[in-house]
Motif scaffolding. Structure first.
Motif, PDB file in Angstrom:
ATOM      1  N   UNK A 164      13.979  32.686  59.756  1.00 18.50           N
ATOM      2  CA  UNK A 164      13.124  33.761  60.261  1.00 18.50           C
ATOM      3  C   UNK A 164      12.396  34.490  59.139  1.00 18.50           C
ATOM      4  N   UNK A 165      11.322  35.162  59.515  1.00 12.39           N
ATOM      5  CA  UNK A 165      10.709  36.135  58.612  1.00 12.39           C
ATOM      6  C   UNK A 165      10.691  37.471  59.345  1.00 12.39           C
ATOM      7  N   UNK A 166      11.291  38.476  58.723  1.00 10.21           N
ATOM      8  CA  UNK A 166      11.250  39.814  59.292  1.00 10.21           C
ATOM      9  C   UNK A 166       9.905  40.463  59.008  1.00 10.21           C
ATOM     10  N   UNK A 167       9.307  39.995  57.929  1.00  7.28           N
ATOM     11  CA  UNK A 167       7.913  40.328  57.636  1.00  7.28           C
ATOM     12  C   UNK A 167       7.215  39.000  57.363  1.00  7.28           C
ATOM     13  N   UNK A 168       6.170  38.708  58.128  1.00  4.33           N
ATOM     14  CA  UNK A 168       5.463  37.449  57.968  1.00  4.33           C
ATOM     15  C   UNK A 168       4.090  37.683  57.333  1.00  4.33           C
ATOM     16  N   UNK A 169       3.592  36.678  56.654  1.00  8.12           N
ATOM     17  CA  UNK A 169       2.297  36.787  55.986  1.00  8.12           C
ATOM     18  C   UNK A 169       1.229  37.226  56.980  1.00  8.12           C
ATOM     19  N   UNK A 170       0.486  38.275  56.625  1.00 15.73           N
ATOM     20  CA  UNK A 170      -0.562  38.796  57.477  1.00 15.73           C
ATOM     21  C   UNK A 170      -0.129  39.913  58.392  1.00 15.73           C
ATOM     22  N   UNK A 171       1.200  40.175  58.469  1.00 15.82           N
ATOM     23  CA  UNK A 171       1.710  41.243  59.337  1.00 15.82           C
ATOM     24  C   UNK A 171       1.374  42.622  58.770  1.00 15.82           C
ATOM     25  N   UNK A 172       1.051  43.582  59.650  1.00 14.08           N
ATOM     26  CA  UNK A 172       0.985  44.970  59.186  1.00 14.08           C
ATOM     27  C   UNK A 172       2.400  45.468  58.892  1.00 14.08           C
ATOM     28  N   UNK A 173       2.543  46.243  57.825  1.00 12.05           N
ATOM     29  CA  UNK A 173       3.864  46.725  57.438  1.00 12.05           C
ATOM     30  C   UNK A 173       3.801  48.209  57.092  1.00 12.05           C
ATOM     31  N   UNK A 174       4.946  48.843  57.191  1.00  8.65           N
ATOM     32  CA  UNK A 174       5.102  50.204  56.688  1.00  8.65           C
ATOM     33  C   UNK A 174       5.707  50.123  55.298  1.00  8.65           C
TER      34      UNK A 174
END
Length: 225
Positions: A164-174
């Motif tokens: 899994x990715x909890x943050x994936x490439x291109x995702x908006x993040x805080x």
């Protein structure tokens, strides 16, 4: 080498032939193993004594059965326990015991395709033999809620950090940054993918600056100040 005595005579019957039952001997070996194996927090242990040859016979024992084995090493899978009787006729037998530690981990409840966004309905907690676990795994549905599968998972498959990715490439993040005196939050875009603890590149949406950050959860990263 430690010596353990098991008072099992009240728990098991002796056959009409005046013999110590094989079940009693096997249980003495199992109970010994349970008493000496250290079980990590959250895990459970399964011990299985090998069945003795039913053609073997052991005289009735007037004293408590004695059990001993070599010093136990961490993550041991097998233990050979020596069971012996002192009186009226001394005898001894070696009983192999298989040991399995099981951990509660999240597995796929059904077959899931790549890029699936996970939620609690798609995973369940099961105890899995430690020898079958490979890589980092998850033990709380909250850790995976909103995570994205990177590859297909079969029903019953353990969900690992690599899946899994909890943050994936291109995702908006805080983006979070804090120290003892200051805490800052801003938004950004992930330039690479990662799971808990992974270092990824993130672009600050306001400054357009590229920073190195660590994944702390679904859609959340932290930078060092």
């Amino acid at each position: 080498m430690k010596l353990y005595a098991f008072l099992l005579s009240l728990l098991f019957s002796v056959s009409a032939l005046g013999e110590t039952s094989l079940d009693m001997i096997e249980e003495a070996a199992s109970q010994y193993a349970l008493g000496v194996i250290e079980v990590p927090d959250g895990a459970r242990i399964q011990v299985t004594a090998s069945e003795l040859d039913k053609r073997r016979h052991f005289e009735s024992c007037d004293t408590p059965l004695q059990a001993e084995a070599p010093a136990v090493k961490g993550n041991t899978r097998y233990l050979t326990v020596k069971i012996r009787c002192e009186a009226p006729e001394p005898w001894l037998v070696y009983v192999p015991v298989q040991i399995a530690l099981e951990y509660p981990v999240l597995v796929a409840r059904m077959a899931l395709g790549p890029n699936t966004l996970l939620d609690e309905s798609m995973v369940e907690l099961r105890y899995v033999n430690n020898n079958s676990l490979r890589g980092s795994h998850f033990s709380s549905p909250d850790e995976l809620n909103g995570a994205r599968l990177k590859r297909r998972a079969a029903a019953g498959q353990v969900i690992t950090k690599r899946n899994v990715c909890l943050v994936c490439k291109g995702d908006p993040v805080t983006i979070e940054a804090n120290n003892d005196h200051l805490s800052i939050r801003t938004s950004g875009t992930a330039m690479s993918s990662g799971s808990i603890g992974d270092a990824i590149r993130v672009q600050n949406s306001r400054s357009r600056r590229m920073v190195d950050a660590y994944v702390t959860g679904v859609g959340h990263v932290r930078v060092k100040m």
